[in-house]
Design an enzyme around this catalytic site. Structure first.
Site, PDB file in Angstrom:
ATOM      1  N   ARG A 329       0.831  -1.208   0.000  1.00 15.01           N
ATOM      2  CA  ARG A 329       0.000   0.000   0.000  1.00 15.01           C
ATOM      3  C   ARG A 329       0.862   1.253   0.000  1.00 15.01           C
ATOM      4  O   ARG A 329       0.477   2.277  -0.572  1.00 15.01           O
ATOM      5  CB  ARG A 329      -0.970   0.011   1.178  1.00 15.01           C
ATOM      6  CG  ARG A 329      -2.031   1.102   1.059  1.00 15.01           C
ATOM      7  CD  ARG A 329      -3.056   1.051   2.168  1.00 15.01           C
ATOM      8  NE  ARG A 329      -4.223   0.248   1.871  1.00 15.01           N
ATOM      9  CZ  ARG A 329      -5.340   0.712   1.302  1.00 15.01           C
ATOM     10  NH1 ARG A 329      -5.419   1.968   0.921  1.00 15.01           N
ATOM     11  NH2 ARG A 329      -6.369  -0.087   1.104  1.00 15.01           N
ATOM     12  N   PHE A 363      -2.280   2.098   7.090  1.00 17.04           N
ATOM     13  CA  PHE A 363      -1.802   0.814   6.599  1.00 17.04           C
ATOM     14  C   PHE A 363      -0.768   0.953   5.484  1.00 17.04           C
ATOM     15  O   PHE A 363      -0.903   0.408   4.402  1.00 17.04           O
ATOM     16  CB  PHE A 363      -2.998  -0.016   6.119  1.00 17.04           C
ATOM     17  CG  PHE A 363      -2.744  -1.498   6.067  1.00 17.04           C
ATOM     18  CD1 PHE A 363      -2.832  -2.269   7.209  1.00 17.04           C
ATOM     19  CD2 PHE A 363      -2.419  -2.131   4.877  1.00 17.04           C
ATOM     20  CE1 PHE A 363      -2.608  -3.642   7.154  1.00 17.04           C
ATOM     21  CE2 PHE A 363      -2.194  -3.499   4.813  1.00 17.04           C
ATOM     22  CZ  PHE A 363      -2.297  -4.253   5.965  1.00 17.04           C
ATOM     23  N   GLU A 731      -9.422   6.191   7.776  1.00 21.10           N
ATOM     24  CA  GLU A 731      -7.998   6.388   7.560  1.00 21.10           C
ATOM     25  C   GLU A 731      -7.608   7.635   6.762  1.00 21.10           C
ATOM     26  O   GLU A 731      -6.599   8.272   7.093  1.00 21.10           O
ATOM     27  CB  GLU A 731      -7.416   5.154   6.861  1.00 21.10           C
ATOM     28  CG  GLU A 731      -7.416   3.913   7.721  1.00 21.10           C
ATOM     29  CD  GLU A 731      -7.042   2.669   6.937  1.00 21.10           C
ATOM     30  OE1 GLU A 731      -5.996   2.077   7.236  1.00 21.10           O
ATOM     31  OE2 GLU A 731      -7.811   2.307   6.021  1.00 21.10           O
TER      32      GLU A 731
END
Length: 779
Positions: A329, A363, A731
């Site tokens: 990611r 993440f 997020e």
């Protein structure tokens, strides 16, 4: 603190005459109970008679051969019942993690200070913890690798490197008008959830188990426990009503606690609770992955990128955990909002003798976004241009320059209008001039200003996790119970799901209750992570409610001789062309006629696909966007800094619950601000985490929040067919705090220019007072 719930940039909420639950700032479903201290967490559950308590035995050495364990002193402590070690694991002695590379308990070697060698089990928490510290491990020390750069030099990796390349970056760099090379160090971050890691394991009849776990992924805990005990998944039930925070730290690593507690319960044949104290939690559990970067970038006179070569070194700790998808990611988000035409990104997943780092809000996204934002800021300062102008020149386009380096077309781009709106609403240009004038007249305090955007992809990068299930039960009194696979960690997921179900059935929000997440109700549920909790579970619950509604509509149309499509459910009533009935009355009539009043719902995210070997395709269903304008001040004598003003414009689509969404934006920003300013993890040269308590590790407090903290919501619904037209919010706002880091670099650059030291700003993250001073004083 300033909020702005009604501006030209803010979407409308439901009107007073509208009875719908969605679109309203409904109170969090547990708020009253939490304020009153009546919300139950795992440590509040009444303990079954005979419950024992466990405490971990921790390695005092970063790397070494484990030659033996002397437990005699611990076993002599009054109240101690037994010790649990690797030999007591009846199933696989390696955890059922993706990499299958982490032992349940240390066996032949120890690989970080704080690695769990075993457990002491006693009648009380105090006795167990006291005895655990008396255990003596015989360890032959071995050399330890403690930084990603050292690991890279030694070719020490938990997973193979990954390269993504587009175009010809070598040729592009050779032909570029300007080039810059640099490096960046970005630290990790402790999750610091209010409720620490905890699990409570209860043996049941016929070899079955009931596990209470503070976890974002009950299904994985079920699998891990079954794997370690050597039983089938159906013999393990995992339940979680709520967590006191998770932030990714309870995605995989809650599984460790549950496995350890279950193994102790099996050996002693009684319930066992294991709760880590804060110091042990710091020493045992993984953090946000620290990253190191090296780059060479080419650009023209306007600052437009012409080529980029980027190396990412992810500090993964001693095992893979989730480091593969986290590092992937980071690659996906190394573009952030900008078109990278000729680019090569090489990602190394470095093995070090520290805690195994894990998921954390974003993440890997923050680690990708910060490097490209840092590069663009460096380019602007090199050329003497405004950093916002350089960022605007590099934005993705809408009909061209709109394909990512991983070959996904950006179809929902709102970057330019969103940034331009924030530029005007924050009064960026005028404030920039005022700051320059201030800095010219002040000998000590210097200010800085920055606007940075975020483009964040929404979906699990592991495609198989983009699915969810739910159950909806309608009872004969008209009340509704929902169960879904997501978990509540304070983010308001259960509240939003209840709103969605209420609207689908046309009943009041107060008639819907969401029950504890439970593997015995919804199986194989994905983690509540990737910001997709509402997208997945909300849609699944909506489908389940829709099935019940359709059953009721078919029943009513039979009564009234009309088509089912003519039946409306709203304001607690069921309305046909010829009659209006209370929802409760229709439910009772349907029950009397043996109509099914419960149903399941299932949802899988459409359109997504990608090749995980080349990291190309469409890994995300859509993007969430946002931007923040941040003003800071630094003390050039001490390096101390202060965030003065924050203006945010963020895209949540059509908000299901504006109050919850604004709260998530504020919380994400502040947590990101902590990562980049005060939250410093320091391992000494022996591999010992020196910052392992609130006394040495500083998260933002109320005094760190600027008095001017303004949040607006972008008015456009999600262009993809997402539940209620909403977008994920957990997020993406975290990365808005990168504007703090860039504003600090702006303040440092202006201070250095005044002191006759213009040029590059080498500031490490977090930008602690020490790091700010180093950046001010570098040659």
């Amino acid at each position: 603190m300033t909020h702005s719930p009604d501006t030209s940039a803010l979407q409308p909420t439901a009107s007073a005459a509208d009875s719908s639950a969605c679109g309203r700032s409904q109170q969090h479903e547990s708020a009253a109970a939490q304020v009153a201290g009546a919300a139950t967490y795992i440590d509040d559950i009444a303990e079954v008679r005979g419950t024992l308590h466990a405490a971990p035995i921790l390695s005092p050495v970063a790397h070494g051969r484990l030659r033996g364990v002397d437990c005699s002193a611990a076993l002599a402590v009054p109240g101690v019942r037994d010790v649990v070690l690797a030999a007591d694991v009846p199933g696989d002695k390696l955890l059922a993690a993706f990499g299958h590379d982490e032992p349940v308990f240390a066996m032949d070697t120890v690989q970080h200070i704080g690695q769990v060698i075993g457990l002491v089990v006693a009648d009380s928490v105090q006795a167990a913890r006291r005895a655990a510290r008396l255990v003596r491990a015989d360890i032959e020390a071995l050399p330890a690798v403690l930084s990603p750069r050292a690991a890279h030099a030694a070719h020490s990796y938990v997973l193979p490197p990954v390269t993504v390349r587009r175009g010809d970056p070598d040729a592009a760099l050779n032909q570029a008008l300007h080039t810059l090379s640099g490096s960046l160090e970005v630290g990790g971050q402790e999750h610091f959830y209010l409720e620490g890691q905890i699990a409570y394991a209860l043996p049941l009849e016929q070899g079955q188990w009931w596990i209470y776990a503070s976890t974002q992924h009950p299904g994985e805990v079920q699998h891990w426990v079954a794997h370690a005990l050597g039983v089938a998944n159906h013999d393990v039930r995992v339940e979680c009503r709520r967590m006191g925070g998770g932030f990714g730290g309870k995605e995989t690593q809650a599984g460790h606690l549950a496995v350890w507690a279950a193994l102790a319960a099996r050996k002693l044949q009684c319930p066992v609770k294991l709760r880590l104290d804060r110091d042990d939690d710091f020493m045992v559990t993984g953090k946000r992955h620290p990253f190191a970067y090296d780059y060479t970038v080419g650009f023209d006179d306007s600052g437009r990128l012409q080529g980029l070569q980027l190396t990412m070194l992810a500090n993964c700790g001693f095992s893979a955990d989730l480091s593969g998808p986290v590092a992937d990611r980071a690659i996906f988000h190394a573009d952030n909002a900008y078109f990278l035409e000729d680019v090569e990104i090489v990602s190394y997943r470095c093995k070090t003798n520290t805690q195994s780092h894990t998921a954390f809000r974003g993440f890997g996204g923050p680690q990708g976004v910060i490097v490209i934002e840092s590069i663009l800021g460096d380019i602007a300062r090199h050329l003497g241009l405004d950093p916002l102008d350089v960022r605007l020149r590099n934005l993705y386009g809408t009909t061209e320059r709109n394909v990512t380096h991983y070959q996904m077309t950006v179809e929902d781009n709102i970057l330019e209008p969103l940034l331009s709106t924030l530029e005007r609403s924050s009064d960026y240009r005028r404030r920039q001039q005022a700051i320059a004038a201030w800095n010219a007249s002040q000998p000590v305090l210097q200010r800085g200003l920055a606007i940075t955007p975020v483009k964040f992809g929404i979906s699990f990068t592991a495609t198989l996790f983009n699915q969810a299930g739910a159950l909806v039960h309608v009872y004969t009194d008209g009340s509704v119970l929902v169960n879904h696979g997501g978990t509540e960690m304070g983010q308001g997921l259960h509240t939003k799901v209840a709103q969605i179900v209420a609207d689908e059935l046309g009943v009041g929000f107060e008639q819907v209750r969401v029950s504890a997440s439970d593997t015995a109700r919804v199986p194989n549920a994905s983690a509540t992570a990737a910001s997709s909790g509402t997208d997945l579970n909300g849609r699944a619950a909506q489908f389940a409610a829709r099935h019940v509604r359709d059953n009721l509509a078919s029943f009513v149309c039979g009564l009234d001789g009309c088509g089912a499509g003519a039946i409306r459910f709203e304001a607690g009533q069921v309305i046909s062309p010829s009659a209006t009935r209370a929802f409760k009355d229709v439910v009772q009539m349907a029950y009397a006629n043996r109509i099914q009043l419960w149903s399941d719902g299932f949802y899988r995210t459409p359109k997504i696909h990608y090749d995980k070997t080349t990291l190309t395709g469409r890994p995300f269903y859509y993007f969430s966007y946002g931007a923040a304008c941040t003003e800071v001040a630094i003390d050039t004598l001490t390096g101390e800094s202060l965030v003065l003003k924050v203006d945010i414009l963020h895209d949540v689509g059509r908000s299901i619950n504006p109050a919850i969404d604004i709260g998530q934006i504020e919380g994400g920003f502040v947590q990101g601000m902590g990562w980049l300013t005060t939250e410093e993890l320091v391992w000494n040269d022996q591999g010992y985490l020196s910052t392992h308590a609130p006394s040495t590790y500083k998260i933002p407090a109320t005094g760190d929040i600027p008095a001017h903290f303004k949040v607006d919501l972008w008015p456009e619904p999600n262009r993809e067919d997402n539940v209620f037209g909403s977008k994920a919010v957990g997020e993406p706002p975290f990365m808005l705090a990168i504007s703090v880091f860039e504003a600090l670099k702006d303040a440092v650059a202006q201070a250095r220019a005044r002191a006759g030291r213009p040029g590059a700003v080498c500031l490490e993250a977090p930008a602690t007072a020490e790091h700010v001073l180093q950046a001010l004083q570098q040659p």
